[in-house]
Design a protein around this motif. Structure first.
Motif, PDB file in Angstrom:
ATOM      1  N   LYS A 116       0.809  -1.212   0.000  1.00 13.89           N
ATOM      2  CA  LYS A 116       0.000   0.000   0.000  1.00 13.89           C
ATOM      3  C   LYS A 116       0.849   1.271   0.000  1.00 13.89           C
ATOM      4  O   LYS A 116       0.420   2.301  -0.532  1.00 13.89           O
ATOM      5  N   SER A 117       2.039   1.192   0.584  1.00 14.06           N
ATOM      6  CA  SER A 117       2.868   2.395   0.737  1.00 14.06           C
ATOM      7  C   SER A 117       3.964   2.509  -0.313  1.00 14.06           C
ATOM      8  O   SER A 117       4.848   3.360  -0.181  1.00 14.06           O
ATOM      9  N   ILE A 118       3.933   1.672  -1.354  1.00 12.59           N
ATOM     10  CA  ILE A 118       4.957   1.749  -2.407  1.00 12.59           C
ATOM     11  C   ILE A 118       4.855   3.095  -3.121  1.00 12.59           C
ATOM     12  O   ILE A 118       3.784   3.483  -3.585  1.00 12.59           O
ATOM     13  N   GLY A 167       9.358   4.270 -19.503  1.00 10.91           N
ATOM     14  CA  GLY A 167       8.132   4.108 -20.291  1.00 10.91           C
ATOM     15  C   GLY A 167       7.094   3.212 -19.636  1.00 10.91           C
ATOM     16  O   GLY A 167       5.957   3.125 -20.111  1.00 10.91           O
ATOM     17  N   THR A 168       7.432   2.537 -18.547  1.00  8.28           N
ATOM     18  CA  THR A 168       6.484   1.649 -17.871  1.00  8.28           C
ATOM     19  C   THR A 168       5.341   2.465 -17.275  1.00  8.28           C
ATOM     20  O   THR A 168       5.558   3.467 -16.592  1.00  8.28           O
ATOM     21  N   ARG A 169       4.113   2.011 -17.551  1.00  8.17           N
ATOM     22  CA  ARG A 169       2.946   2.717 -17.038  1.00  8.17           C
ATOM     23  C   ARG A 169       2.116   1.884 -16.068  1.00  8.17           C
ATOM     24  O   ARG A 169       1.369   2.437 -15.263  1.00  8.17           O
ATOM     25  N   VAL A 170       2.235   0.556 -16.113  1.00 12.91           N
ATOM     26  CA  VAL A 170       1.486  -0.271 -15.174  1.00 12.91           C
ATOM     27  C   VAL A 170       2.119  -1.648 -15.109  1.00 12.91           C
ATOM     28  O   VAL A 170       2.652  -2.147 -16.104  1.00 12.91           O
ATOM     29  N   VAL A 171       2.065  -2.261 -13.913  1.00 14.34           N
ATOM     30  CA  VAL A 171       2.527  -3.636 -13.699  1.00 14.34           C
ATOM     31  C   VAL A 171       1.420  -4.383 -12.982  1.00 14.34           C
ATOM     32  O   VAL A 171       0.913  -3.921 -11.947  1.00 14.34           O
ATOM     33  N   PHE A 172       1.027  -5.529 -13.548  1.00 12.06           N
ATOM     34  CA  PHE A 172      -0.009  -6.378 -12.955  1.00 12.06           C
ATOM     35  C   PHE A 172       0.625  -7.633 -12.365  1.00 12.06           C
ATOM     36  O   PHE A 172       1.486  -8.259 -12.992  1.00 12.06           O
ATOM     37  N   PRO A 226       2.401   6.740 -13.128  1.00 14.68           N
ATOM     38  CA  PRO A 226       1.875   7.864 -13.904  1.00 14.68           C
ATOM     39  C   PRO A 226       2.986   8.660 -14.570  1.00 14.68           C
ATOM     40  O   PRO A 226       4.167   8.563 -14.202  1.00 14.68           O
ATOM     41  N   ALA A 227       2.612   9.450 -15.555  1.00 12.51           N
ATOM     42  CA  ALA A 227       3.586  10.275 -16.269  1.00 12.51           C
ATOM     43  C   ALA A 227       4.206  11.329 -15.359  1.00 12.51           C
ATOM     44  O   ALA A 227       5.289  11.846 -15.660  1.00 12.51           O
ATOM     45  N   THR A 228       3.571  11.620 -14.245  1.00 11.11           N
ATOM     46  CA  THR A 228       4.118  12.602 -13.309  1.00 11.11           C
ATOM     47  C   THR A 228       5.217  12.025 -12.447  1.00 11.11           C
ATOM     48  O   THR A 228       5.910  12.771 -11.752  1.00 11.11           O
ATOM     49  N   GLY A 229       5.405  10.696 -12.477  1.00 14.52           N
ATOM     50  CA  GLY A 229       6.398  10.052 -11.629  1.00 14.52           C
ATOM     51  C   GLY A 229       5.739   9.424 -10.409  1.00 14.52           C
ATOM     52  O   GLY A 229       4.579   9.697 -10.083  1.00 14.52           O
ATOM     53  N   GLY A 230       6.495   8.567  -9.709  1.00 11.06           N
ATOM     54  CA  GLY A 230       5.949   7.906  -8.534  1.00 11.06           C
ATOM     55  C   GLY A 230       5.144   6.672  -8.910  1.00 11.06           C
ATOM     56  O   GLY A 230       5.059   6.276 -10.084  1.00 11.06           O
ATOM     57  N   LEU A 268       1.380   4.545  -7.827  1.00 11.14           N
ATOM     58  CA  LEU A 268       0.121   4.416  -7.097  1.00 11.14           C
ATOM     59  C   LEU A 268      -0.349   2.968  -7.200  1.00 11.14           C
ATOM     60  O   LEU A 268      -0.375   2.405  -8.289  1.00 11.14           O
ATOM     61  N   THR A 269      -0.706   2.385  -6.066  1.00 11.52           N
ATOM     62  CA  THR A 269      -1.068   0.976  -6.043  1.00 11.52           C
ATOM     63  C   THR A 269      -2.572   0.802  -5.848  1.00 11.52           C
ATOM     64  O   THR A 269      -3.246   1.646  -5.232  1.00 11.52           O
ATOM     65  N   SER A 270      -3.089  -0.285  -6.375  1.00  9.01           N
ATOM     66  CA  SER A 270      -4.479  -0.687  -6.181  1.00  9.01           C
ATOM     67  C   SER A 270      -4.534  -2.203  -6.198  1.00  9.01           C
ATOM     68  O   SER A 270      -3.550  -2.869  -6.553  1.00  9.01           O
ATOM     69  N   TRP A 271      -5.667  -2.765  -5.840  1.00  6.84           N
ATOM     70  CA  TRP A 271      -5.766  -4.220  -5.722  1.00  6.84           C
ATOM     71  C   TRP A 271      -7.212  -4.650  -5.878  1.00  6.84           C
ATOM     72  O   TRP A 271      -8.161  -3.878  -5.707  1.00  6.84           O
ATOM     73  N   GLN A 272      -7.355  -5.928  -6.207  1.00  8.61           N
ATOM     74  CA  GLN A 272      -8.663  -6.559  -6.347  1.00  8.61           C
ATOM     75  C   GLN A 272      -8.591  -7.966  -5.767  1.00  8.61           C
ATOM     76  O   GLN A 272      -7.712  -8.741  -6.143  1.00  8.61           O
ATOM     77  N   PHE A 273      -9.538  -8.273  -4.885  1.00  4.69           N
ATOM     78  CA  PHE A 273      -9.656  -9.609  -4.302  1.00  4.69           C
ATOM     79  C   PHE A 273     -11.089 -10.083  -4.531  1.00  4.69           C
ATOM     80  O   PHE A 273     -12.035  -9.484  -4.015  1.00  4.69           O
ATOM     81  N   TYR A 274     -11.258 -11.133  -5.309  1.00  7.36           N
ATOM     82  CA  TYR A 274     -12.570 -11.684  -5.612  1.00  7.36           C
ATOM     83  C   TYR A 274     -12.636 -13.132  -5.145  1.00  7.36           C
ATOM     84  O   TYR A 274     -11.831 -13.959  -5.570  1.00  7.36           O
ATOM     85  N   SER A 275     -13.586 -13.418  -4.266  1.00  4.64           N
ATOM     86  CA  SER A 275     -13.840 -14.801  -3.856  1.00  4.64           C
ATOM     87  C   SER A 275     -15.117 -15.273  -4.531  1.00  4.64           C
ATOM     88  O   SER A 275     -16.169 -14.619  -4.406  1.00  4.64           O
ATOM     89  N   VAL A 276     -15.050 -16.371  -5.225  1.00  6.88           N
ATOM     90  CA  VAL A 276     -16.184 -16.894  -5.979  1.00  6.88           C
ATOM     91  C   VAL A 276     -16.308 -18.391  -5.729  1.00  6.88           C
ATOM     92  O   VAL A 276     -15.337 -19.075  -5.374  1.00  6.88           O
TER      93      VAL A 276
END
Length: 564
Positions: A74-76, A222-227, A250-254, A256-264
């Motif tokens: 979360k703090s990356i 050039g990296t914009r996202v890692v899954f 983002p193009a601004t630098g730094g 931002l992290t997000s996540w998805q957890f799905y139980s089915v």
């Protein structure tokens, strides 16, 4: 003047009785459908889903990097933090190869068991998407300082060329699958494909892979996202958990992290309860086919008139059993109120959202660059709804702009909260008063569920000899039928009988209320409801007098014709 009589307007008694029986049957059928739908809906939800998601999120999101308690997923915020997470919490969370006392875990069959209970299905996959250099333009004054420019991610600006070691799949672009859904992130919508590598089943090999990618700069400017995608299965609760960790650059630098957890629950039919749910699913399909067929027949029979009824629209949507709310007096008043004031509400809604969106635009333009709640136009809209409900971040607004912040807040509260919302309540209150006035003078639904249930309950008690029959009511009913038959013999049609009897009951009730000897001499103010009742009564009297006048004119014309 002849005795007044009453009859059901335009509906023979046997047809009305048949219609009530049909509606009761439909009501019972809808209740069965609702119960089946509730069982089906709640049967697909497992309470263990929450706990499985909570355990997995705690493991992969809150576990800190060894030696640095403040760094977790979360703090990356930098590429260095990202690689620390990959080689630390992620690696330790995916590979459980020993018991808590450092003894060898039971037979893993070439697989990992997270928390000893969740089997890791296959191997995790890591994927990144990049953009090409020179996808944006550098201002001429800064070209001497910066020659490279990487824009935000779009499919048109995506980099498809090989880079780095140019050996394995992680250095070569993989074509996306057309059937795979895109991912909607904070800074863009990302499609499938990209530069992909899969982790090994061995913990040591995976760690060596991470180190190799870090040393050869797999993540570039050039990296914009890692899954990071993987899934697991827990046989104890028969649930699959699909996990996706996303790091956006983002193009601004730094980062931002997000996540998805799905139980089915993918293995649907295992226990006896699962087969019971399957029977409910079949029943639901049968109900759906029957209801659809019924509505199709109604549409064919009534054609364009079918769509003029709001209940038909609700039946088409099959949302709830709102069709039967008129069987209850309170709910009938509510539905009548909404149906009467719908035009006023539509006009008010247009005016409300014009002002509401204007303030949302103002908030976005003034505070969008500094306050998170107004960072986008969509956020501004939801922030204003929260302000109406009392969730206000006034300190952030005031800090962003010391002058416009308080002005925006005060004027928004005044116009939206004090003026517009009270106008809305006034519309509803005024219409509801009119509806209650109509109900008080006898204008209510022909069929109320409470009365039907009470009558059925009393009949059951009488049949069980637990209650004496209501002889008085039967005598009144027989007397009413005799009067109706007498009126029909004397030449009155059904409409005249109904109107006269209604006027009689109305007159008796109002005389009892306003001309009783118990009324005191002191002044009693007339309420709005009482005024409406008297006004409607006067209108009906005027109609009756006009009707009598026409009858007298016809008689006088006949008498004049006979004289000559």
């Amino acid at each position: 003047m002849r005795e007044s009589f009453w009859w059901r307007r335009g509906t023979p008694k046997h047809k009305l009785h048949y219609r009530k029986e049909v509606e009761i049957q439909e009501l019972l059928l809808y209740f069965i459908f609702l119960i089946n739908l509730c069982i089906l809906t709640f049967g697909m939800v497992n309470p263990h889903m929450y706990y499985l998601n909570k355990v997995m999120s705690s493991l992969f999101l809150d576990t800190s990097v060894p030696g640095d308690e403040r760094t977790n997923f979360k703090s990356i915020r930098s590429i260095t933090d990202f690689w620390k997470f990959m080689e630390g919490p992620l690696l330790e969370g995916l590979y459980w190869d020993s018991w808590y006392n450092n003894k060898k875990l039971y037979n893993l069959n070439n697989s990992s068991r997270i928390y000893y209970e969740n089997i890791l299905l296959g191997v995790p996959r890591v994927r990144q998407l990049k953009v090409r250099n020179n996808t944006c333009k550098v201002y001429s004054s800064f070209k001497s300082l910066m020659s490279e420019c990487y824009d935000r991610y779009t499919p048109a600006s995506e980099d498809l060329s090989e880079f780095g070691l140019k050996q394995d799949t992680e250095w070569k672009y993989s074509t996306p699958s057309a059937n795979y859904p895109w991912h909607w992130g904070f800074f863009g919508v990302y499609r499938n494909g990209g530069y992909i590598f899969t982790l090994s089943r061995s913990k040591s090999e995976t760690k060596s892979k991470f180190i190799n990618l870090r040393l050869h700069s797999w993540i570039t400017r050039g990296t914009r996202v890692v899954f990071i995608d993987f899934s697991l299965y827990n046989a104890n609760v028969n649930l699959f958990c699909i996990i996706r960790l996303v790091a956006e650059f983002p193009a601004t630098g730094g980062i931002l992290t997000s996540w998805q957890f799905y139980s089915v629950k993918l293995l649907r039919y295992v226990s006896f309860y699962d087969y019971f749910i399957a029977s409910c699913e079949i029943t639901f399909c049968i109900f759906l086919i029957v209801f659809t067929t019924q509505e199709a027949k109604k549409m064919k029979e009534f054609k364009s008139a079918y769509f003029k009824s709001i209940w038909n629209w609700l039946e088409l949507l099959l949302l709830v059993i709102l069709k039967f709310i008129n069987f209850n007096r309170t709910m009938s008043q509510l539905s009548s109120t909404l149906s009467r004031c719908i035009k006023d509400i539509v006009g008010f809604t247009i005016m409300f959202f014009i002002i509401f969106f204007a303030y949302a635009q103002l908030g976005f333009l003034v505070f969008g660059s500094q306050v998170d709640d107004f960072s986008t136009f969509q956020n501004s809209i939801f922030a204003q709804f929260r302000i109406v409900l009392g969730d206000v971040n006034f300190a952030g607004i005031q800090q962003a702009n010391r002058i416009l912040g308080p002005i925006y807040f005060i004027t928004f509260i005044f116009f939206v909260f004090f003026v517009l919302l009270n106008m809305f309540l006034a519309i509803i209150n005024n219409t509801y008063s009119e509806v209650k006035a109509d109900y008080s003078i006898g204008r209510r639904p022909d069929f109320e569920l409470g009365k039907v249930i009470t009558k059925s309950f009393n009949n059951a008690l009488e049949k069980l000899k637990l209650k004496k029959p209501q002889e008085d009511e039967d005598k009144k009913s027989m007397k009413s039928r005799d009067l109706v038959e007498e009126a029909q013999r004397e030449g009155f049609d059904e409409t005249e009988i109904q109107r006269s009897e209604q006027m009689k009951k109305w007159k008796e009730r109002l005389e009892k209320k306003y001309y009783s000897i118990e009324i005191q001499d002191d002044y009693q103010p007339v309420t709005q409801q009482e005024f409406q009742e008297l006004f409607l009564y006067a209108v009906e009297l005027e109609k009756e007098l006009h009707y009598v006048s026409l009858k007298l004119n016809r008689v006088m014309k006949k008498i004049s014709a006979l004289q000559y």
